[in-house]
Design a protein around this motif. Structure first.
Motif, short mmCIF file in Angstrom:
data_model
loop_
_atom_site.label_atom_id
_atom_site.label_comp_id
_atom_site.label_asym_id
_atom_site.label_seq_id
_atom_site.Cartn_x
_atom_site.Cartn_y
_atom_site.Cartn_z
N ARG A 35 -6.61 -11.47 7.60
CA ARG A 35 -6.63 -10.05 7.23
C ARG A 35 -5.68 -9.26 8.13
O ARG A 35 -4.96 -8.36 7.66
N ALA A 36 -5.64 -9.57 9.42
CA ALA A 36 -4.75 -8.86 10.34
C ALA A 36 -3.29 -9.09 9.99
O ALA A 36 -2.46 -8.18 10.09
N ALA A 37 -2.94 -10.31 9.56
CA ALA A 37 -1.56 -10.60 9.18
C ALA A 37 -1.14 -9.76 7.98
O ALA A 37 -0.01 -9.25 7.92
N ARG A 38 -2.03 -9.60 7.00
CA ARG A 38 -1.70 -8.77 5.84
C ARG A 38 -1.51 -7.30 6.25
O ARG A 38 -0.60 -6.63 5.76
N LEU A 39 -2.37 -6.81 7.14
CA LEU A 39 -2.23 -5.43 7.59
C LEU A 39 -0.92 -5.23 8.35
O LEU A 39 -0.28 -4.18 8.24
N GLN A 40 -0.53 -6.23 9.13
CA GLN A 40 0.72 -6.11 9.86
C GLN A 40 1.91 -6.02 8.90
O GLN A 40 2.86 -5.25 9.12
N GLN A 41 1.85 -6.78 7.82
CA GLN A 41 2.91 -6.70 6.82
C GLN A 41 2.95 -5.33 6.16
O GLN A 41 4.01 -4.89 5.69
N GLY A 43 2.50 -2.60 7.75
CA GLY A 43 2.98 -1.63 8.72
C GLY A 43 1.98 -1.20 9.77
O GLY A 43 2.26 -0.29 10.56
N VAL A 44 0.82 -1.83 9.80
CA VAL A 44 -0.20 -1.48 10.79
C VAL A 44 0.15 -2.16 12.12
O VAL A 44 0.54 -3.33 12.15
N ILE A 86 -8.73 -4.84 29.26
CA ILE A 86 -8.96 -3.54 28.61
C ILE A 86 -7.90 -2.53 29.01
O ILE A 86 -7.39 -1.78 28.17
N ASP A 87 -7.56 -2.48 30.29
CA ASP A 87 -6.60 -1.49 30.77
C ASP A 87 -5.25 -1.65 30.09
O ASP A 87 -4.62 -0.66 29.70
N ARG A 88 -4.80 -2.89 29.93
CA ARG A 88 -3.52 -3.11 29.27
C ARG A 88 -3.59 -2.72 27.79
O ARG A 88 -2.64 -2.17 27.23
N LEU A 89 -4.73 -2.99 27.18
CA LEU A 89 -4.91 -2.61 25.78
C LEU A 89 -4.88 -1.09 25.61
O LEU A 89 -4.24 -0.55 24.70
N LEU A 90 -5.60 -0.38 26.48
CA LEU A 90 -5.64 1.08 26.39
C LEU A 90 -4.27 1.67 26.66
O LEU A 90 -3.90 2.70 26.08
N ALA A 91 -3.50 1.06 27.56
CA ALA A 91 -2.15 1.54 27.81
C ALA A 91 -1.23 1.26 26.62
O ALA A 91 -0.36 2.07 26.29
N ARG A 92 -1.43 0.11 25.95
CA ARG A 92 -0.62 -0.24 24.78
C ARG A 92 -0.98 0.61 23.57
O ARG A 92 -0.12 0.98 22.79
N ARG A 93 -2.26 0.94 23.38
CA ARG A 93 -2.78 1.79 22.32
C ARG A 93 -2.28 1.39 20.93
O ARG A 93 -1.58 2.17 20.25
N PRO A 94 -2.62 0.21 20.46
CA PRO A 94 -2.27 -0.17 19.09
C PRO A 94 -3.22 0.51 18.09
O PRO A 94 -4.21 1.14 18.48
#
Length: 860
Positions: A35-41, A43-44, A86-94
């Protein structure tokens, strides 16, 4: 199968989607990655936070093309491990992050104990999360799964995580297909697969788990359909059932809590968890108190409303509470074996008097510990010091009996042994008191009952005396011990209430953050006895308030306090967030907003539950005080802003005409000077120049008044007081008013012995100048202005009287306001009197209006 809520539950937070299965290997992680691969295609912005492929090639292939956030390295028992960063994720903010195995327990040293807490923090940051979960990891189903599989699952999540999920996708395969995949090595490596097949992966067990997950999904769909139907209906659907579960400090209470949660989910009803404090509660050990708090916390995490009340009997108190709250079903536990033949089980006591209330009894496994036990000993009861005290008092009483044997009867000596029992119960508790009564009977028999120094009894009636002494001693010892324990509990409760009352009383008078912090630090010293620190927000960071008891902080302390400030949750020692930190960080929250952070320097010591409750009460009081001070400050700023806007509007309205008139006149004079017909007329040129000068002077005075008013309001007028004669002040004030007073007479009525005035000559003469100008402007031409002065005990009063129409009573105070002007043929800027009052007030004096005119009073 998919279920979706009708609207967003948390519009400001990220959305959670759970891929739910009944066992490992059904394809949850694969479906999530697909499902994530389809969302990436589409534009997510998708990143992988943490995914474990377990060596499955198909799953590893799905990771290709997805951005993977590196894991945070952590060392545990000399082994390098990786956890969700978590800190790297929050800084990346996808936009979307994938987090596998929601029920996973983090490595010690992580920010949170459980991965679902990591996910909650990510969701609060506004990031969507996809995650995976097996049905056996849901807390309320833990006992059911244990009965099916004979395996106790230790990693669980609260049911509310599943309930609050935006979407649940059920991943299902038949048990036969799953077993075939297990044989082919697509679930575990061969060694693990063999163990799994022997334990967890039986066909019957998998079928039961599959049915369980489908039921859970069906309940979710049914609940959502009911909520939708109710949302479009104008009639509220009443809840037909209210459940109550009886708790205690035993592990068996966990089963009761989960069973009640499952029943409440099926009935879609509210439920409560009740614990009754009795005399046995006063004698709980530390471990039992911890277990009780754990059970109450578990019930609360599963959605129960937890209640603790006091009562003499658990059954009677439970029924009284149930009837008062409209409870329809009571859930309680019962052991297979009776601890004592003369004690009735709690379930029987409730069943006998329940009336229309249904009682559901959950039986324990054989050998499983339940609550309450028959006999319980407190820490003081088992202390060797207490038993030594009992033996010592019996020895002292016996020595006294030897001395007084010839004067006292055996019956009277028995009373002294009874006194020893009472003293032992007061000092040491029930166990030593029982030992003292037994030793007292033996000592009385051996030393004082004929034949002496033997345990033989010549008269059988002494057996009645022994029995009575032992029975009375036991009863008195028990009751005395109970009174002692109740007094201790009452004292602890009174101390907590007194601490809360004292803090609330002081905080009610606090008008600033400095006072609040100092009051809080002072009141925390008594109950906790540890250094405290208060962190307050400063922009995006936090800083230690200077009034804190402990003002030292490392970068780690500031980081933890900052996290607590942003998330509004406890952290540190004794919590599930940053448990390795040795201190406790407590948020000061009010109205969903964190106003500060309180740190208790515990140095690794866990805070007892009663002290944590007190800390929560005191922190709530403090947060209320901070909120009140903040609201007061906001109101003051709003008032200042409103006043500023009003003054700005008044200024524009008041001086627009006064500015335009002289400017227009000056521009007209300059235009006339350019006219050739006027250039040769000397008289006309002189008149135009004089007119321009008069208008420029008028403009200069207007600007001067505005500047003077600004200086007066900002208290920027520095006074240099000296002794000045009133005649000199009046002469200076009248300078510049020659045109206004050319046809007026100034009459002075000043005593020759009038004391000199302690004023600053220039500002005070300016105040008099404005008053004289006002008197000339608002009185008929040619009328005199009278100045009278007289002495009071500690001041000098000056009256300036004119022949004007006077000021109405309701206007006499308003004329001193800025830009306020009375109607009439002559209007000023509305600043002269305001400036005069401000200058006089700087000298400690006052101005007001009476019928005769202006009155000034200046202190000596």
């Amino acid at each position: 199968m998919q279920t979706r809520t009708s609207e967003e539950k948390r519009p400001k937070e990220g959305r959670l989607k759970i891929f739910l299965g009944y066992c490992a290997g059904v394809g949850k992680t694969y479906a999530m990655l697909q499902r994530a691969a389809r969302l990436q295609q589409e534009g997510v912005d998708v990143v992988v936070g943490w995914v474990d492929t377990h060596g499955r090639l198909e799953t590893e292939a799905m990771l290709a093309g997805l951005e993977v956030i590196p894991r945070k390295p952590l060392k545990y028992r000399d082994v390098e491990m990786g956890e969700l960063d978590i800190d790297r994720l929050l800084a990346r903010r996808p936009q979307l992050v994938l987090v596998d195995e929601l029920a996973h327990s983090n490595v010690p040293g992580s920010r949170h104990r459980k991965r679902w807490q990591d996910v909650e923090e990510i969701l609060k940051a506004g990031i969507d999360v996809y995650t995976t979960l097996n049905i056996q990891h849901i807390e309320s189903l833990n006992d059911v799964v244990s009965q099916i599989t004979r395996v106790r699952v230790r990693e669980t999540i609260p049911d509310r995580i599943l309930d609050e999920a935006e979407e649940i996708k059920l991943i299902d395969v038949p048990p036969e297909e799953l077993l075939q995949r297990l044989k082919e090595g697509k679930v575990y490596i061969p060694a693990q697969a063999r163990r799994a097949a022997e334990n967890f992966f039986g066909h019957g067990k998998l079928a039961a788990l599959r049915e369980l997950v489908m039921r859970r999904a069906a309940e979710r769909v049914e609940a959502e359909m009911g909520a939708r139907a109710q949302s479009v209906s104008s009639v509220a659907w009443p809840s037909p059932e209210r459940l109550l579960v009886c708790l205690g400090p035993s592990p068996f209470s966990e089963r009761l809590i989960r069973a009640t949660k499952r029943l409440a989910t099926q009935l879609r009803s509210e439920w409560e968890a009740l614990y009754v404090d009795t005399e046995e509660s006063l004698e709980l050990s530390d471990d039992e108190r911890e277990r009780l708090e754990h059970n109450l916390s578990l019930a609360e995490s599963l959605g129960a409303h937890c209640v603790r009340i006091s009562g003499e009997h658990v059954g009677t108190t439970t029924l009284e509470y149930a009837r008062s709250q409209g409870i329809t079903k009571i859930i309680c536990g019962r052991s297979h074996r009776r601890s004592s033949p003369w004690l009735r089980p709690l379930s029987d006591s409730i069943l006998e008097s329940s009336g229309p209330i249904d009682v559901l009894v959950v039986t324990s496994d054989r050998g499983e510990k339940t609550w309450p036990p028959v006999e319980r000993a407190s820490g003081s009861d088992t202390s060797w010091t207490g038993y030594a005290l009992a033996a010592g008092l019996v020895a002292v009483t016996t020595a006294f009996g030897e001395f007084a044997y010839n004067w006292l009867s055996t019956t009277n000596l028995a009373m002294f042994y009874l006194l020893a029992v009472v003293l032992t119960a007061l000092r040491a508790g029930r166990g030593p008191a029982t030992a003292c009564a037994t030793l007292g009977v033996l000592a009385l028999d051996f030393f004082f009952v004929p034949p002496r120094y033997t345990f033989a009894v010549s008269d059988s009636q002494y057996f009645v005396t022994f029995a009575a002494l032992l029975a009375v001693g036991l009863v008195v010892g028990r009751q005395t011990s109970r009174v002692r324990d109740q007094a201790r509990a009452s004292k602890k409760g009174q101390e907590q209430v007194s601490a809360a009352f004292a803090l609330s009383r002081d905080l009610a008078l606090a008008a600033s953050a400095e006072t609040i912090v100092s009051d809080l630090v002072e009141h925390l010293k008594g109950p906790f006895g540890v250094p405290t620190t208060v962190f307050l927000p400063r922009g995006e960071q936090v800083e230690i308030h200077p009034g804190s008891d402990h003002k030292l902080a490392t970068m780690e302390d500031l980081a933890v306090a900052g996290w607590v400030m942003r998330n509004g949750q406890m952290a540190g020692c004794g919590t599930d967030t940053l448990p390795a930190v040795k201190d406790l960080y407590f948020p000061l929250r009010r109205g969903g907003k964190t106003l500060g952070v309180l740190r208790l320097k515990l140095d690794g010591k866990r805070l007892p539950s009663n002290q944590r409750q007190l800390l929560e009460t005191l922190s709530n009081l403090t947060a209320m005080a901070f909120e009140r001070v903040g609201l007061t400050e906001d109101a003051r700023r709003a008032q200042i802003l409103e006043e500023s806007e009003r003054l700005q509007s008044s200024l524009l309205n008041s001086i627009s005409h006064d500015l335009q008139t002289p400017i227009t006149s000056i521009m007209g004079s300059l235009d006339s000077l350019a006219d050739p017909a006027v250039a040769n007329d000397e008289a006309a040129l002189k008149g135009l120049a004089l007119s321009a000068r008069e208008q420029a002077e008028r403009l200069r005075k207007l600007v001067a008044n505005l500047l003077d008013m600004t200086r007066v309001e900002s208290r920027q007028v520095g006074l240099r007081k000296e002794l000045c004669a009133l005649d000199d002040l009046i002469g200076s004030a009248l300078s510049g008013l020659e045109d206004a007073y050319r046809d007026r007479k100034v009459e002075l009525d000043i005593p020759p012995d009038l004391p000199l005035l302690p004023v600053d000559f220039v500002p005070f003469s300016q105040a008099l100048h404005n008053l004289f100008e006002n008197a000339a402007r608002y009185s008929p031409p040619g009328t005199p202005v009278k100045i009278r002065a007289w002495t009071l005990p500690d001041s000098i009063r000056i009256a300036i009287c004119d022949q004007g129409p006077g000021v109405p009573l309701d206007e006499r105070e308003r004329v001193f306001e800025k830009f306020y002007r009375l109607g009439g043929p002559v209007n000023g800027t509305g600043l002269g009197l305001a400036i005069a009052r401000g200058l006089v007030e700087l000298h400690g004096g006052w101005i007001w209006i009476e019928d005769e005119g202006f009155i000034l009073e200046v202190p000596l």
